[in-house]
Motif scaffolding. Structure first.
Motif, mmCIF file in Angstrom:
data_model
loop_
_atom_site.group_PDB
_atom_site.id
_atom_site.type_symbol
_atom_site.label_atom_id
_atom_site.label_comp_id
_atom_site.label_asym_id
_atom_site.label_seq_id
_atom_site.Cartn_x
_atom_site.Cartn_y
_atom_site.Cartn_z
ATOM 1 N N ALA A 1 0.949 6.312 -6.565
ATOM 2 C CA ALA A 1 -0.325 7.659 -7.405
ATOM 3 C C ALA A 1 0.147 8.969 -6.801
ATOM 4 C CB ALA A 1 -1.625 7.023 -6.201
ATOM 5 N N ARG A 2 0.453 9.470 -6.047
ATOM 6 C CA ARG A 2 1.215 10.932 -6.233
ATOM 7 C C ARG A 2 2.113 11.240 -7.419
ATOM 8 N NH1 ARG A 2 4.218 11.570 -0.036
ATOM 9 N NH2 ARG A 2 5.573 10.275 -1.659
ATOM 10 N N ARG B 1 -4.736 12.476 0.037
ATOM 11 C CA ARG B 1 -5.529 13.441 1.014
ATOM 12 C C ARG B 1 -5.583 13.056 2.014
ATOM 13 N NH1 ARG B 1 -11.864 11.616 0.954
ATOM 14 N NH2 ARG B 1 -10.868 9.895 0.127
ATOM 15 N N TYR B 2 -4.558 11.693 2.181
ATOM 16 C CA TYR B 2 -4.061 11.307 3.557
ATOM 17 C C TYR B 2 -2.939 11.307 4.120
ATOM 18 C CZ TYR B 2 -9.126 9.745 4.374
ATOM 19 O OH TYR B 2 -10.282 10.118 4.059
ATOM 20 N N GLY B 3 -2.455 11.870 4.659
ATOM 21 C CA GLY B 3 -0.179 11.854 4.902
ATOM 22 C C GLY B 3 -0.106 10.466 5.679
ATOM 23 N N TRP B 4 1.223 10.118 5.154
ATOM 24 C CA TRP B 4 1.815 8.911 5.581
ATOM 25 C C TRP B 4 1.354 8.085 6.336
ATOM 26 C CZ3 TRP B 4 5.405 7.146 8.865
ATOM 27 C CH2 TRP B 4 6.120 8.044 9.934
ATOM 28 N N LEU C 1 0.780 -1.514 -0.612
ATOM 29 C CA LEU C 1 -0.062 -0.399 0.199
ATOM 30 C C LEU C 1 1.031 1.204 -0.228
ATOM 31 C CD1 LEU C 1 -2.509 0.992 -0.291
ATOM 32 C CD2 LEU C 1 -3.120 1.067 2.557
ATOM 33 N N LEU C 2 2.058 1.307 0.424
ATOM 34 C CA LEU C 2 2.799 2.111 0.606
ATOM 35 C C LEU C 2 3.215 2.802 -1.162
ATOM 36 C CD1 LEU C 2 5.073 2.073 3.930
ATOM 37 C CD2 LEU C 2 3.276 4.311 3.803
ATOM 38 N N TRP D 1 -13.382 3.908 8.526
ATOM 39 C CA TRP D 1 -13.268 4.196 6.310
ATOM 40 C C TRP D 1 -11.343 4.922 5.976
ATOM 41 C CZ3 TRP D 1 -14.306 7.497 10.648
ATOM 42 C CH2 TRP D 1 -13.682 8.835 10.421
ATOM 43 N N ILE D 2 -10.478 5.161 6.561
ATOM 44 C CA ILE D 2 -9.698 5.278 6.496
ATOM 45 C C ILE D 2 -8.391 4.811 5.416
ATOM 46 C CG2 ILE D 2 -6.949 6.264 6.692
ATOM 47 C CD1 ILE D 2 -8.583 8.083 8.873
ATOM 48 N N PRO D 3 -8.224 3.366 6.000
ATOM 49 C CA PRO D 3 -7.748 2.542 4.877
ATOM 50 C C PRO D 3 -8.442 2.450 3.471
ATOM 51 C CG PRO D 3 -8.014 1.836 7.276
ATOM 52 C CD PRO D 3 -8.663 2.806 7.234
ATOM 53 N N ARG D 4 -9.475 2.197 3.810
ATOM 54 C CA ARG D 4 -10.396 1.798 2.128
ATOM 55 C C ARG D 4 -10.528 3.439 1.159
ATOM 56 N NH1 ARG D 4 -14.559 4.492 -0.405
ATOM 57 N NH2 ARG D 4 -15.332 2.880 -2.002
ATOM 58 N N GLY D 5 -10.084 4.203 2.213
ATOM 59 C CA GLY D 5 -10.114 5.877 1.477
ATOM 60 C C GLY D 5 -8.739 6.576 0.580
ATOM 61 N N ILE D 6 -8.173 5.679 2.115
ATOM 62 C CA ILE D 6 -5.950 5.223 1.381
ATOM 63 C C ILE D 6 -6.488 5.251 -0.235
ATOM 64 C CG2 ILE D 6 -3.804 5.315 1.390
ATOM 65 C CD1 ILE D 6 -4.727 5.364 4.639
#
Length: 213
Positions: free
Chosen positions: A98-99, A107-110, A91-92, A125-130
């Motif tokens: 993607a960046r 949208r979400y910092g590392w 994911l990282l 929700w954040i993991p799905r958002g990433i």
């Protein structure tokens, strides 16, 4: 067409995707085995001596089947940790790519790549958002694959069911549950296995998009 960022700006992702996929498959197999042992416990029934945890700090000697379940559960837990580590490494990498492709910060910092999984409420929700943001930045205009929503929905069932990923009780207590009412355990196990299978599809879909880029 996908944004044609120079290839030198992108980091290889296939290797990490292979590790994540392999770990997910192994974790799914281990959780399937855990469910099988729970079914065996339920079919045999609780011994006349009662549950393994006798209360007041007393534990009886485990049966052979109960002892085997301890080993299966420990193995499944170890593979779950391996699965988490390899998935986060993948994911990282796709987030960084993607960046580079979009030219915009995510949208979400590392720190959210890690903290988003463990902070209450945010972990809903954040993991799905990433993952979704990485896909949209990689393939702007393309519809988010259905496997992303299946993966996250099944993950949440396993997470918040209270008998799945986040066992609040000891393994002996879970054995007692299997003797008393195995159905909730099996539902949670099925959700975890389903989430792992859907996650394999997520990894393959996003990896393919970045390789195309």
């Amino acid at each position: 067409m996908i944004d044609h960022t120079p290839h030198s700006a992108l980091l290889p992702v296939r290797g990490r995707a292979a590790w994540a996929t392999g770990a997910l498959v192994l974790a799914a197999a281990a959780w399937t085995a855990r469910a099988g042992w729970q079914l065996r416990l339920a079919s045999v029934g609780q011994p006349a001596s009662g549950p393994p945890d006798q209360g007041d700090g007393r534990h009886r000697v485990l049966t052979g089947l109960e002892d085997a379940y301890h080993l299966v559960a420990a193995f499944a837990d170890a593979l779950t940790v391996l699965c988490a580590l390899t998935f986060l490494a993948w994911l990282l990498r796709v987030r960084d790519n993607a960046r580079a492709l979009s030219g915009s910060p995510p949208r979400y910092g590392w720190p959210w790549v890690y903290a988003g999984w463990i902070l209450p409420i945010a972990d809903l929700w954040i993991p799905r958002g990433i993952v979704a943001d990485a896909y949209r930045a990689t393939a702007p205009g393309r519809r988010l694959p259905a496997c992303v929503n299946w993966w996250w929905g099944l993950w949440l069932v396993g997470l918040i069911s209270g008998v799945g990923l986040m066992y609040a009780d000891s393994t002996d207590d879970v054995i007692a549950r299997a003797y008393g009412n195995v159905t909730p355990l099996l539902v949670a196990d099925a959700a975890v296995v389903g989430a792992a299978v859907a996650a394999v599809l997520v990894v393959r879909a996003l990896t393919a998009m970045q390789e195309e880029a």
